[in-house]
Design a protein around this motif. Structure first.
Motif, PDB file in Angstrom:
ATOM      1  N   GLU A   1       0.833  -1.205   0.000  1.00  0.00           N
ATOM      2  CA  GLU A   1       0.000   0.000   0.000  1.00  0.00           C
ATOM      3  C   GLU A   1       0.873   1.262   0.000  1.00  0.00           C
ATOM      4  O   GLU A   1       0.557   2.246  -0.665  1.00  0.00           O
ATOM      5  N   GLU A   2       1.975   1.215   0.744  1.00  0.00           N
ATOM      6  CA  GLU A   2       2.905   2.351   0.767  1.00  0.00           C
ATOM      7  C   GLU A   2       3.370   2.672  -0.649  1.00  0.00           C
ATOM      8  O   GLU A   2       3.396   3.820  -1.086  1.00  0.00           O
ATOM      9  N   SER A   3       3.757   1.620  -1.361  1.00  0.00           N
ATOM     10  CA  SER A   3       4.262   1.785  -2.710  1.00  0.00           C
ATOM     11  C   SER A   3       3.173   2.334  -3.641  1.00  0.00           C
ATOM     12  O   SER A   3       3.416   3.212  -4.465  1.00  0.00           O
ATOM     13  N   ARG A   4       1.970   1.818  -3.464  1.00  0.00           N
ATOM     14  CA  ARG A   4       0.850   2.265  -4.308  1.00  0.00           C
ATOM     15  C   ARG A   4       0.540   3.748  -4.046  1.00  0.00           C
ATOM     16  O   ARG A   4       0.312   4.522  -4.973  1.00  0.00           O
ATOM     17  N   LEU A   5       0.589   4.139  -2.775  1.00  0.00           N
ATOM     18  CA  LEU A   5       0.301   5.539  -2.430  1.00  0.00           C
ATOM     19  C   LEU A   5       1.370   6.483  -2.979  1.00  0.00           C
ATOM     20  O   LEU A   5       1.059   7.602  -3.399  1.00  0.00           O
ATOM     21  N   LEU A   6       2.612   6.040  -2.969  1.00  0.00           N
ATOM     22  CA  LEU A   6       3.678   6.878  -3.517  1.00  0.00           C
ATOM     23  C   LEU A   6       3.443   7.097  -5.017  1.00  0.00           C
ATOM     24  O   LEU A   6       3.553   8.217  -5.518  1.00  0.00           O
ATOM     25  N   ARG A   7       3.102   6.021  -5.700  1.00  0.00           N
ATOM     26  CA  ARG A   7       2.807   6.148  -7.129  1.00  0.00           C
ATOM     27  C   ARG A   7       1.675   7.139  -7.358  1.00  0.00           C
ATOM     28  O   ARG A   7       1.752   7.998  -8.228  1.00  0.00           O
ATOM     29  N   ARG A   8       0.636   6.993  -6.570  1.00  0.00           N
ATOM     30  CA  ARG A   8      -0.515   7.865  -6.764  1.00  0.00           C
ATOM     31  C   ARG A   8      -0.146   9.324  -6.514  1.00  0.00           C
ATOM     32  O   ARG A   8      -0.547  10.212  -7.267  1.00  0.00           O
ATOM     33  N   ALA A   9       0.645   9.551  -5.463  1.00  0.00           N
ATOM     34  CA  ALA A   9       1.027  10.934  -5.131  1.00  0.00           C
ATOM     35  C   ALA A   9       1.837  11.560  -6.260  1.00  0.00           C
ATOM     36  O   ALA A   9       1.644  12.729  -6.608  1.00  0.00           O
ATOM     37  N   VAL A  10       2.747  10.789  -6.828  1.00  0.00           N
ATOM     38  CA  VAL A  10       3.573  11.314  -7.931  1.00  0.00           C
ATOM     39  C   VAL A  10       2.677  11.663  -9.118  1.00  0.00           C
ATOM     40  O   VAL A  10       2.784  12.746  -9.696  1.00  0.00           O
ATOM     41  N   ASN A  11       1.796  10.752  -9.463  1.00  0.00           N
ATOM     42  CA  ASN A  11       0.921  11.010 -10.617  1.00  0.00           C
ATOM     43  C   ASN A  11      -0.012  12.186 -10.364  1.00  0.00           C
ATOM     44  O   ASN A  11      -0.222  13.018 -11.240  1.00  0.00           O
ATOM     45  N   GLU A  12      -0.563  12.273  -9.158  1.00  0.00           N
ATOM     46  CA  GLU A  12      -1.467  13.389  -8.850  1.00  0.00           C
ATOM     47  C   GLU A  12      -0.757  14.731  -8.942  1.00  0.00           C
ATOM     48  O   GLU A  12      -1.358  15.743  -9.273  1.00  0.00           O
ATOM     49  N   SER A  13       0.539  14.730  -8.641  1.00  0.00           N
ATOM     50  CA  SER A  13       1.271  15.997  -8.629  1.00  0.00           C
ATOM     51  C   SER A  13       1.563  16.501 -10.037  1.00  0.00           C
ATOM     52  O   SER A  13       1.997  17.639 -10.219  1.00  0.00           O
ATOM     53  N   GLY A  14       1.331  15.638 -11.030  1.00  0.00           N
ATOM     54  CA  GLY A  14       1.626  16.040 -12.405  1.00  0.00           C
ATOM     55  C   GLY A  14       2.986  15.568 -12.877  1.00  0.00           C
ATOM     56  O   GLY A  14       3.379  15.822 -14.020  1.00  0.00           O
ATOM     57  N   GLY A  15       3.707  14.872 -12.020  1.00  0.00           N
ATOM     58  CA  GLY A  15       5.014  14.343 -12.426  1.00  0.00           C
ATOM     59  C   GLY A  15       4.877  12.974 -13.033  1.00  0.00           C
ATOM     60  O   GLY A  15       3.770  12.572 -13.429  1.00  0.00           O
ATOM     61  N   HIS A  16       5.948  12.254 -13.095  1.00  0.00           N
ATOM     62  CA  HIS A  16       5.830  10.887 -13.600  1.00  0.00           C
ATOM     63  C   HIS A  16       6.886   9.988 -12.983  1.00  0.00           C
ATOM     64  O   HIS A  16       7.822  10.433 -12.324  1.00  0.00           O
ATOM     65  N   ILE A  17       6.707   8.697 -13.223  1.00  0.00           N
ATOM     66  CA  ILE A  17       7.601   7.685 -12.644  1.00  0.00           C
ATOM     67  C   ILE A  17       8.412   7.057 -13.762  1.00  0.00           C
ATOM     68  O   ILE A  17       7.840   6.621 -14.761  1.00  0.00           O
ATOM     69  N   ALA A  18       9.718   7.053 -13.594  1.00  0.00           N
ATOM     70  CA  ALA A  18      10.578   6.350 -14.554  1.00  0.00           C
ATOM     71  C   ALA A  18      11.060   5.078 -13.862  1.00  0.00           C
ATOM     72  O   ALA A  18      11.794   5.142 -12.886  1.00  0.00           O
ATOM     73  N   GLU A  19      10.598   3.942 -14.345  1.00  0.00           N
ATOM     74  CA  GLU A  19      11.019   2.667 -13.751  1.00  0.00           C
ATOM     75  C   GLU A  19      12.112   2.061 -14.612  1.00  0.00           C
ATOM     76  O   GLU A  19      11.896   1.806 -15.801  1.00  0.00           O
ATOM     77  N   LEU A  20      13.255   1.863 -14.015  1.00  0.00           N
ATOM     78  CA  LEU A  20      14.415   1.408 -14.775  1.00  0.00           C
ATOM     79  C   LEU A  20      14.868   0.037 -14.288  1.00  0.00           C
ATOM     80  O   LEU A  20      14.740  -0.293 -13.119  1.00  0.00           O
ATOM     81  N   ASP A  21      15.432  -0.712 -15.211  1.00  0.00           N
ATOM     82  CA  ASP A  21      15.956  -2.033 -14.849  1.00  0.00           C
ATOM     83  C   ASP A  21      17.474  -2.037 -14.778  1.00  0.00           C
ATOM     84  O   ASP A  21      18.068  -2.993 -14.298  1.00  0.00           O
ATOM     85  N   ASP A  22      18.077  -0.979 -15.269  1.00  0.00           N
ATOM     86  CA  ASP A  22      19.533  -0.968 -15.368  1.00  0.00           C
ATOM     87  C   ASP A  22      20.050   0.413 -14.972  1.00  0.00           C
ATOM     88  O   ASP A  22      19.501   1.435 -15.411  1.00  0.00           O
ATOM     89  N   SER A  23      21.101   0.428 -14.163  1.00  0.00           N
ATOM     90  CA  SER A  23      21.626   1.725 -13.727  1.00  0.00           C
ATOM     91  C   SER A  23      22.187   2.536 -14.901  1.00  0.00           C
ATOM     92  O   SER A  23      22.330   3.753 -14.808  1.00  0.00           O
ATOM     93  N   ASP A  24      22.475   1.881 -16.020  1.00  0.00           N
ATOM     94  CA  ASP A  24      22.944   2.628 -17.193  1.00  0.00           C
ATOM     95  C   ASP A  24      21.895   3.608 -17.701  1.00  0.00           C
ATOM     96  O   ASP A  24      22.214   4.551 -18.427  1.00  0.00           O
ATOM     97  N   GLU A  25      20.639   3.358 -17.342  1.00  0.00           N
ATOM     98  CA  GLU A  25      19.556   4.217 -17.848  1.00  0.00           C
ATOM     99  C   GLU A  25      19.343   5.447 -16.966  1.00  0.00           C
ATOM    100  O   GLU A  25      18.551   6.324 -17.310  1.00  0.00           O
ATOM    101  N   LEU A  26      20.066   5.494 -15.844  1.00  0.00           N
ATOM    102  CA  LEU A  26      19.789   6.543 -14.860  1.00  0.00           C
ATOM    103  C   LEU A  26      20.068   7.953 -15.375  1.00  0.00           C
ATOM    104  O   LEU A  26      19.271   8.864 -15.194  1.00  0.00           O
ATOM    105  N   GLU A  27      21.221   8.110 -15.997  1.00  0.00           N
ATOM    106  CA  GLU A  27      21.607   9.449 -16.449  1.00  0.00           C
ATOM    107  C   GLU A  27      20.562   9.995 -17.420  1.00  0.00           C
ATOM    108  O   GLU A  27      20.156  11.153 -17.345  1.00  0.00           O
ATOM    109  N   GLY A  28      20.115   9.117 -18.297  1.00  0.00           N
ATOM    110  CA  GLY A  28      19.092   9.512 -19.276  1.00  0.00           C
ATOM    111  C   GLY A  28      17.792   9.910 -18.591  1.00  0.00           C
ATOM    112  O   GLY A  28      17.120  10.844 -19.031  1.00  0.00           O
ATOM    113  N   ALA A  29      17.459   9.205 -17.522  1.00  0.00           N
ATOM    114  CA  ALA A  29      16.199   9.506 -16.829  1.00  0.00           C
ATOM    115  C   ALA A  29      16.245  10.899 -16.196  1.00  0.00           C
ATOM    116  O   ALA A  29      15.277  11.658 -16.253  1.00  0.00           O
ATOM    117  N   PHE A  30      17.379  11.228 -15.586  1.00  0.00           N
ATOM    118  CA  PHE A  30      17.520  12.579 -15.006  1.00  0.00           C
ATOM    119  C   PHE A  30      17.467  13.633 -16.119  1.00  0.00           C
ATOM    120  O   PHE A  30      16.846  14.684 -15.969  1.00  0.00           O
TER     121      PHE A  30
END
Lengths: 387, 376
Positions: free
Chosen positions: A309-338
């Protein structure tokens, strides 16, 4: 308004007779101003203009040494008059100046109502739409159309709180990649942007004040050592609250490779704050290998379902704020996400309005922004608690 | 998910007694159980007594390294189970002869040797040998508790089982760990480490009712200690029994307690309170721990909820930017180990006290040629 036009004509006439003169091009005299505004002036002189100094409410905000004689300054969101002053220094030592007083915004409701800002991303066919103007937007708050009182686009100054998970699981390549991402974010911030770093695990491992000074931010980044578990909720709440005290566009960028384990606050507590904050939240989540859904585990503080539930609420809060979630599987993708986040922030529209019909009754007010552009997709804050 | 409680219901007295009975039978007839002429048996019978002597005279490191070298060399990669079983029998034969010279008290240092050997193997990734050593140690302990007439033998055996369980718990080998804790409690129902270990295991698995029960027993066994009470309070709060939680927390706050426990108690007390009372607890906590970011965050949160945003911001702006050295909440999530450490200290002390008995018994057995490759 007629009187002001005449004043401008008078100055222009003075210049025509060979007198040195300076006058404002923007903002309009008597008009209400909020947040970051562009202040520009015109100088007429046969002498060389060495520099133009800009002042807001008696404080020097910058010196420009070449035309255009313009500067961007954040005047805050209080609904009040501001005194603007420009001083041109001419060759030979002569100084000429002009002043302008801005107005206040009148609404039917009480003036205590806070200006609400919306950070709006518009895309069409996967591309950012950058050429919209104020009249292309329509804001519905609680289903009621609102008057847009401020409109900004492109490089509107921002204040960002960057929360970086430095728990033990980040050791090695993930931390290096995350710090590279943060550096890239900082590199692409504009001169008027400011940032605060919070490097956390189950405690604060390093932080900075809100600053534009890259050396201060770099010093914090270069001294961090990973250790401990993860306490997202506590430090996310702290970031949201600390942004309350800042002017301009407010942004939280949360990077983490795990779920909250050690926080004192529940995500419900953070969501309570997020729904009352004007900040937009982005969450970069580096998944552990083989992880597909939200992290599922028991801890000493919460059970399996509570953690989900904690995880679900965090997702909801991010989406409600107008931001978004970048879910990555590899740390190589991190720089691009920022980089993607800063790119998005640099191309947002910032709309301000005083919500009509505000009852301050603690109810959820849904916000809907529409644009006059076929096929355009709009992402912005989905709503807020009115209290 | 199968609950630990369900799992443990299957671990009946019958199963435990069968395990002890098998070992007793082995100890009585060990000589007849091993394969005659077996090279492994001969090696064990020749080397193992030397290792026991070395252990008894205090060369702990040397004894464990010798035991590991011996056993690792004897176990063939494709016949691990068979070789381990053969080693077990041969070692039991040596132990039987040693008991016959020195009585069951010789088992005290022997079971600690295998306890420590288990740790040694585990730290080197030798899982099968670690398990073998651990099981041997546990079964010797149970046999000792059943056979010894010495007062305190049950407590000592339970300490050893709890210690083994604690090591497995640290390694997140949950079920085996729980089984050992239960075996400890079967011998000594007042073993504090076992109650704390089981309770924390249940707590972390979200099985709150048995967690509460074991913390309650632990709190009764150690009324002057804050940790069982603090943890009892936390579980009670999770079960929405706020009255009990507040009572426990208030008691913790009157006790001498490490900083991390006190800080968690203050945080949880504020969480269990409401309105002005909660704000006051948080205010006092921040005053007591002004450098704690978490106390500041809780105070700020409660001020924010009280519609005092300016004060909330001022509190957060006061958080120091330097790194914090420790997190009280991280401490709480570690497995509780105070009682375990006490159990281990008692074990070592008892083993030291019995080392001379072991040394003498092994020497006597060797002198009469009772411990020989083909003796028995």
């Amino acid at each position: 308004m007629r009187k002001l036009a005449l004043a401008g004509l008078a100055l222009a006439a003075s210049a025509a007779f060979g007198e040195d003169a300076i006058w404002f091009l923007a903002p309009d005299a008597g008009g209400a101003v909020f947040g970051p505004i562009r202040i520009s002036a015109h100088v007429e002189s046969e002498s060389t203009v060495l520099a133009v100094e800009f002042f807001v409410d008696g404080l020097g905000i910058g010196v420009v040494t070449a035309p255009p004689w313009a500067i961007v300054s954040d005047v805050g969101y209080g609904n009040r008059e501001h005194t603007l002053r420009v001083v041109a220094r001419l060759e030979g030592g002569k100084r000429i100046e002009a002043s302008r007083v801005t107005g206040i915004f009148s609404v039917d409701d009480s003036l205590e109502i806070e200006l609400r800002q919306l950070y709006v991303n518009v895309t069409a066919e996967g591309e950012r739409v950058r050429d919209l103007e104020r009249d292309d937007f329509r804001i519905l708050d609680g289903g009621v159309r609102q008057a847009i009182v401020t409109f900004e686009k492109e490089n509107v100054p921002m204040t960002a709180a960057l929360l970086v998970d430095c728990s033990a699981s980040m050791e090695g390549a993930p931390l290096d990649a995350a710090l590279s991402g943060v550096r890239r974010f900082l590199d692409q911030m504009s001169e008027l942007d400011e940032a605060k770093l919070i490097l956390f695990s189950d405690r604060i491992l390093g932080s900075t004040p809100f600053t534009r000074d890259r050396a201060v931010l770099e010093a914090a980044l270069s001294s961090v050592e990973v250790t401990g578990g993860t306490a997202i909720n506590d430090y996310l709440f702290a970031a949201l609250k600390m942004l309350d005290g800042r002017q301009g566009r407010r942004v939280v960028v949360l990077f983490t490779d795990g779920a909250d384990v050690h926080s004192l606050l529940d995500m419900d507590d953070v969501a309570w704050k997020a729904q009352r904050s004007q900040a937009v939240m982005y969450w970069i989540y580096l998944r552990h290998s083989g992880e597909s859904g939200p992290p599922a585990f028991n801890s000493a503080w919460r059970g399996f379902e509570e953690n989900q539930e904690e995880s679900r609420l965090l997702r909801r809060a991010v989406n409600e704020s107008g931001g978004h979630i970048a879910e990555l599987d590899d740390s190589d993708e991190l720089e691009g996400a920022f980089a993607e986040i800063i790119e998005e922030l640099r191309n947002q529209y910032v709309l301000g309005y005083y919500p009509s019909g505000s009852r301050r009754d603690g109810s959820w007010r849904e916000v809907d922004v529409r644009v006059r552009r076929a096929g355009a997709r709009v992402r912005t804050r989905q709503g807020y608690i009115d209290d | 998910m199968v609950s630990l409680t369900t799992l443990m219901t299957g671990l009946t007295e019958r199963a435990l007694r069968a395990s002890v009975a098998t070992l007793m039978l082995s100890l009585i007839h060990a000589g007849g159980l091993h394969a005659q002429g077996d090279e492994l048996d001969a090696t064990i019978r020749s080397e193992y007594p030397r290792i026991l002597t070395s252990w008894a005279v205090g060369d702990d490191e040397g004894a464990i390294e010798s035991l590991a070298a011996l056993e690792t060399g004897l176990v063939r990669p494709k016949k691990v189970d068979r070789d381990i079983e053969a080693m077990w029998r041969s070692k039991l034969a040596v132990i039987r002869d040693t008991i016959s010279r020195g009585g069951t008290e010789v088992l005290v240092p022997i079971m600690l040797l295998h306890h420590d050997a288990s740790r040694y193997y585990a730290s080197r990734g030798a899982v099968r040998l670690a398990r073998h050593s651990g099981m041997m140690s546990a079964e010797l302990a149970e046999y000792y508790a059943e056979s010894s007439a010495t007062p305190g033998s049950g407590r000592l055996a339970a300490d050893l089982l709890a210690s083994l369980a604690g090591h497995l718990q640290q390694g997140l080998v949950v079920r085996q760990s729980a089984k050992l804790y239960y075996r400890a409690l079967r011998i000594d129902g007042a073993n504090l480490a076992a109650h704390m270990g089981l309770a924390s295991m249940f707590e972390r698995r979200g099985e709150l009712a048995p967690a509460l029960e074991h913390y309650e027993k632990a709190a009764r066994l150690a009324p002057g200690r804050p940790e069982p009470l603090l943890r009892h309070a936390m579980v009670a709060a999770r079960l929405d029994d706020i009255g009990i939680a507040m009572e426990d927390l208030d008691r913790v706050l009157t006790m001498e307690a490490p900083d991390w426990m006190r800080r968690v108690a203050l945080q949880e007390k504020a969480k269990c309170s409401s309105g002005e009372a909660a704000a006051e607890v948080a205010r006092a906590a921040l005053e007591e721990y002004p450098d704690s970011s978490r106390q500041a965050i809780q105070r700020a949160y409660l001020l924010e909820r009280q519609r005092r945003p300016g004060e909330a911001l001022a509190v957060l702006n006061g958080i120091a930017e330097s790194a914090e050295q420790e997190s009280e909440r991280y401490f709480y999530t570690r497995w509780p180990d105070t009682a375990l450490e006490e159990s281990r200290a008692r074990l070592r002390r008892d083993a030291r006290e019995h080392s001379e008995v072991l040394e003498t018994a092994v020497a006597a057995a060797l002198a009469v040629g009772a411990v020989e490759a083909k003796g028995g």
